[in-house]
Design a protein around this motif. Structure first.
Motif, PDB file in Angstrom:
ATOM      1  N   ARG A   1       0.844  -1.189   0.000  1.00 27.34           N
ATOM      2  CA  ARG A   1       0.000   0.000   0.000  1.00 27.34           C
ATOM      3  C   ARG A   1       0.884   1.246   0.000  1.00 27.34           C
ATOM      4  N   LEU A   2       0.365   2.345  -0.579  1.00 28.27           N
ATOM      5  CA  LEU A   2       1.134   3.581  -0.646  1.00 28.27           C
ATOM      6  C   LEU A   2       1.084   4.359   0.655  1.00 28.27           C
ATOM      7  N   SER A   3       0.105   4.087   1.483  1.00 30.41           N
ATOM      8  CA  SER A   3      -0.006   4.814   2.742  1.00 30.41           C
ATOM      9  C   SER A   3       0.977   4.252   3.752  1.00 30.41           C
ATOM     10  N   CYS A   4       1.673   5.157   4.442  1.00 29.81           N
ATOM     11  CA  CYS A   4       2.625   4.694   5.450  1.00 29.81           C
ATOM     12  C   CYS A   4       1.921   4.153   6.682  1.00 29.81           C
ATOM     13  N   ILE A   5       0.622   4.407   6.809  1.00 31.36           N
ATOM     14  CA  ILE A   5      -0.155   3.876   7.934  1.00 31.36           C
ATOM     15  C   ILE A   5      -0.783   2.539   7.571  1.00 31.36           C
ATOM     16  N   ARG A   6      -1.344   2.458   6.362  1.00 28.32           N
ATOM     17  CA  ARG A   6      -2.061   1.258   5.945  1.00 28.32           C
ATOM     18  C   ARG A   6      -1.148   0.170   5.370  1.00 28.32           C
ATOM     19  N   ASN A   7       0.134   0.464   5.266  1.00 28.02           N
ATOM     20  CA  ASN A   7       1.071  -0.525   4.736  1.00 28.02           C
ATOM     21  C   ASN A   7       1.178  -1.710   5.698  1.00 28.02           C
ATOM     22  N   ASN A   8       1.123  -2.923   5.157  1.00 24.52           N
ATOM     23  CA  ASN A   8       1.092  -4.130   5.985  1.00 24.52           C
ATOM     24  C   ASN A   8       2.311  -5.028   5.767  1.00 24.52           C
ATOM     25  N   ILE A   9       3.474  -4.412   5.577  1.00 21.96           N
ATOM     26  CA  ILE A   9       4.674  -5.208   5.353  1.00 21.96           C
ATOM     27  C   ILE A   9       4.993  -6.067   6.572  1.00 21.96           C
ATOM     28  N   TRP A  10       4.886  -5.492   7.773  1.00 22.76           N
ATOM     29  CA  TRP A  10       5.185  -6.256   8.979  1.00 22.76           C
ATOM     30  C   TRP A  10       4.179  -7.385   9.175  1.00 22.76           C
ATOM     31  N   LEU A  11       2.934  -7.147   8.781  1.00 22.58           N
ATOM     32  CA  LEU A  11       1.911  -8.183   8.901  1.00 22.58           C
ATOM     33  C   LEU A  11       2.258  -9.384   8.017  1.00 22.58           C
ATOM     34  N   ALA A  12       2.660  -9.107   6.772  1.00 18.95           N
ATOM     35  CA  ALA A  12       3.042 -10.193   5.865  1.00 18.95           C
ATOM     36  C   ALA A  12       4.303 -10.904   6.363  1.00 18.95           C
ATOM     37  N   SER A  13       5.248 -10.135   6.882  1.00 16.61           N
ATOM     38  CA  SER A  13       6.482 -10.746   7.388  1.00 16.61           C
ATOM     39  C   SER A  13       6.202 -11.667   8.573  1.00 16.61           C
ATOM     40  N   CYS A  14       5.284 -11.272   9.430  1.00 23.56           N
ATOM     41  CA  CYS A  14       4.929 -12.119  10.573  1.00 23.56           C
ATOM     42  C   CYS A  14       4.186 -13.371  10.119  1.00 23.56           C
ATOM     43  N   GLY A  15       3.450 -13.285   9.009  1.00 20.59           N
ATOM     44  CA  GLY A  15       2.811 -14.478   8.470  1.00 20.59           C
ATOM     45  C   GLY A  15       3.830 -15.496   8.006  1.00 20.59           C
ATOM     46  N   VAL A  16       4.899 -15.009   7.354  1.00 14.25           N
ATOM     47  CA  VAL A  16       5.986 -15.910   6.942  1.00 14.25           C
ATOM     48  C   VAL A  16       6.735 -16.429   8.176  1.00 14.25           C
ATOM     49  N   LEU A  17       6.924 -15.560   9.169  1.00 12.54           N
ATOM     50  CA  LEU A  17       7.588 -15.971  10.402  1.00 12.54           C
ATOM     51  C   LEU A  17       6.796 -17.071  11.109  1.00 12.54           C
ATOM     52  N   SER A  18       5.478 -16.990  11.048  1.00 11.02           N
ATOM     53  CA  SER A  18       4.634 -18.019  11.662  1.00 11.02           C
ATOM     54  C   SER A  18       4.911 -19.391  11.052  1.00 11.02           C
ATOM     55  N   SER A  19       5.068 -19.439   9.721  1.00  9.38           N
ATOM     56  CA  SER A  19       5.404 -20.710   9.064  1.00  9.38           C
ATOM     57  C   SER A  19       6.795 -21.183   9.467  1.00  9.38           C
ATOM     58  N   GLY A  20       7.724 -20.246   9.581  1.00  5.77           N
ATOM     59  CA  GLY A  20       9.070 -20.618  10.004  1.00  5.77           C
ATOM     60  C   GLY A  20       9.102 -21.179  11.418  1.00  5.77           C
ATOM     61  N   LEU A  21       8.312 -20.588  12.319  1.00  6.29           N
ATOM     62  CA  LEU A  21       8.236 -21.111  13.682  1.00  6.29           C
ATOM     63  C   LEU A  21       7.648 -22.517  13.699  1.00  6.29           C
ATOM     64  N   ALA A  22       6.677 -22.770  12.821  1.00 14.47           N
ATOM     65  CA  ALA A  22       6.082 -24.112  12.738  1.00 14.47           C
ATOM     66  C   ALA A  22       7.119 -25.134  12.303  1.00 14.47           C
ATOM     67  N   VAL A  23       7.951 -24.776  11.325  1.00 14.93           N
ATOM     68  CA  VAL A  23       8.993 -25.690  10.855  1.00 14.93           C
ATOM     69  C   VAL A  23       9.998 -25.966  11.972  1.00 14.93           C
ATOM     70  N   LEU A  24      10.428 -24.915  12.661  1.00 13.35           N
ATOM     71  CA  LEU A  24      11.386 -25.097  13.758  1.00 13.35           C
ATOM     72  C   LEU A  24      10.805 -25.965  14.869  1.00 13.35           C
ATOM     73  N   SER A  25       9.553 -25.725  15.221  1.00  8.54           N
ATOM     74  CA  SER A  25       8.926 -26.505  16.289  1.00  8.54           C
ATOM     75  C   SER A  25       8.796 -27.971  15.895  1.00  8.54           C
ATOM     76  N   SER A  26       8.382 -28.212  14.658  1.00 11.79           N
ATOM     77  CA  SER A  26       8.218 -29.591  14.193  1.00 11.79           C
ATOM     78  C   SER A  26       9.555 -30.322  14.151  1.00 11.79           C
ATOM     79  N   PHE A  27      10.569 -29.680  13.561  1.00 10.22           N
ATOM     80  CA  PHE A  27      11.868 -30.327  13.454  1.00 10.22           C
ATOM     81  C   PHE A  27      12.460 -30.579  14.848  1.00 10.22           C
ATOM     82  N   GLY A  28      12.303 -29.607  15.732  1.00 12.28           N
ATOM     83  CA  GLY A  28      12.829 -29.779  17.084  1.00 12.28           C
ATOM     84  C   GLY A  28      12.159 -30.920  17.824  1.00 12.28           C
ATOM     85  N   LEU A  29      10.830 -31.010  17.705  1.00 15.93           N
ATOM     86  CA  LEU A  29      10.101 -32.084  18.395  1.00 15.93           C
ATOM     87  C   LEU A  29      10.463 -33.456  17.833  1.00 15.93           C
TER      88      LEU A  29
END
Length: 291
Positions: A1-29
């Motif tokens: 988004r062009l708005s510096c308020i409505r931009n959701n880059i961190w939201l998308a990054s946390c979505g990818v981070l959520s998948s990464g945490l799932a991989v780490l948790s699964s591999f660790g277990l």
């Protein structure tokens, strides 16, 4: 988004981070439980990332729709509405994926069994993190937008102040526009508008419906024909480690011995007096008769 308020880059990054945490948790277990790690398991993170990002898009889209329908609702009601719309599809998707991979653990091949265990467990963790961690990130991002805070620095953006004396770069970073006018809340996403106004009416046309049915019939017929042509078989070299001695063995076997067919062995299951010359001659005669 062009708005510096409505931009959701961190939201998308946390979505990818959520998948990464799932991989780490699964591999660790799995490693903690002693499940062997084979080279095919290295492909699992790509599958988890695809499903996790898909779940993220479903939740974000439901949140956007809920926030537009209930602009002045509380965060609790918005999150409840989002989960009511999106959680069912996310749950069903996860259940089918987990079931498919855990059924794969019944195979006799240890490498395939390990891959299915790692991946199926990762899907479970991906669902848990999506329903908990990413939901919390949605709420935090909403509060940041409500407080007119910058997407990168989370500093408060004064959209009501006249910015005429500031540079274009400053205004682009601080109010999201070079026009020196405060950025306005964005409406419906252009992709949603396309599907609502153009694609939806197109596919509901009666002639398009008939065409869709005919195409699906042709697809179904081709699929049934393809099922009748499937032959069971697997190349065992694809299940071994790249450095395994199994791979050159199968290569040489195919190169030098594939024309001879399968080897036939005869096993004598009872106790035999091999020291007796008559017994040895009898065994030799039996082998010649089989040949």
């Amino acid at each position: 988004r062009l708005s510096c308020i409505r931009n959701n880059i961190w939201l998308a990054s946390c979505g990818v981070l959520s998948s990464g945490l799932a991989v780490l948790s699964s591999f660790g277990l799995m490693l903690f439980c002693g499940v062997p790690f084979v080279v095919t398991v290295a492909n699992a993170p790509f599958l988890i990332l695809g499903v996790g990002v898909d779940d993220m898009f479903i939740l974000v889209a439901s949140w956007e729709q809920s926030s537009r329908k209930k602009e002045k609702s509380s965060v609790k009601s918005l999150l409840a509405e989002t989960y009511a719309e999106a959680a069912l599809s996310v749950t069903i998707t996860t259940l089918t994926d987990v079931l498919a991979f855990f059924i794969g653990t019944w195979t006799a091949f240890p490498s395939v069994r390990s891959f299915c265990l790692y991946t199926g467990t990762a899907f479970v963790f991906c669902y848990v993190y999506t329903m908990t961690f990413f939901g919390a990130v949605l709420v935090l991002n909403h509060k940041r937008e409500q407080g007119n805070r910058h997407w990168l620095t989370c500093m408060h953006v004064d959209v009501g102040k006249d910015q005429a004396e500031n540079s274009c770069l400053y205004n682009a970073c601080c109010i999201g526009s070079c026009s020196r006018q405060p950025s306005q809340p964005e409406g419906e996403h252009p992709m949603s508008t396309f599907f609502k106004k153009y694609y939806g009416p197109f596919v509901t046309n009666k002639w398009i419906k008939v065409l869709m049915v005919l195409l699906y019939g042709a697809y179904l017929g081709g699929g049934i024909y393809g099922c009748t042509q499937i032959r069971e078989g697997i190349d065992l070299r694809n299940l071994a480690n790249d450095a395994s001695y199994v791979i050159p063995y199968y290569d040489d076997d195919d190169k030098y011995f594939s024309t001879y067919g399968p080897r036939v062995m005869v096993v004598i299951a009872e106790s035999v007096d091999y020291w007796n010359e008559l017994v040895r001659l009898g065994i030799e005669s039996c082998a010649q008769n089989l040949e």
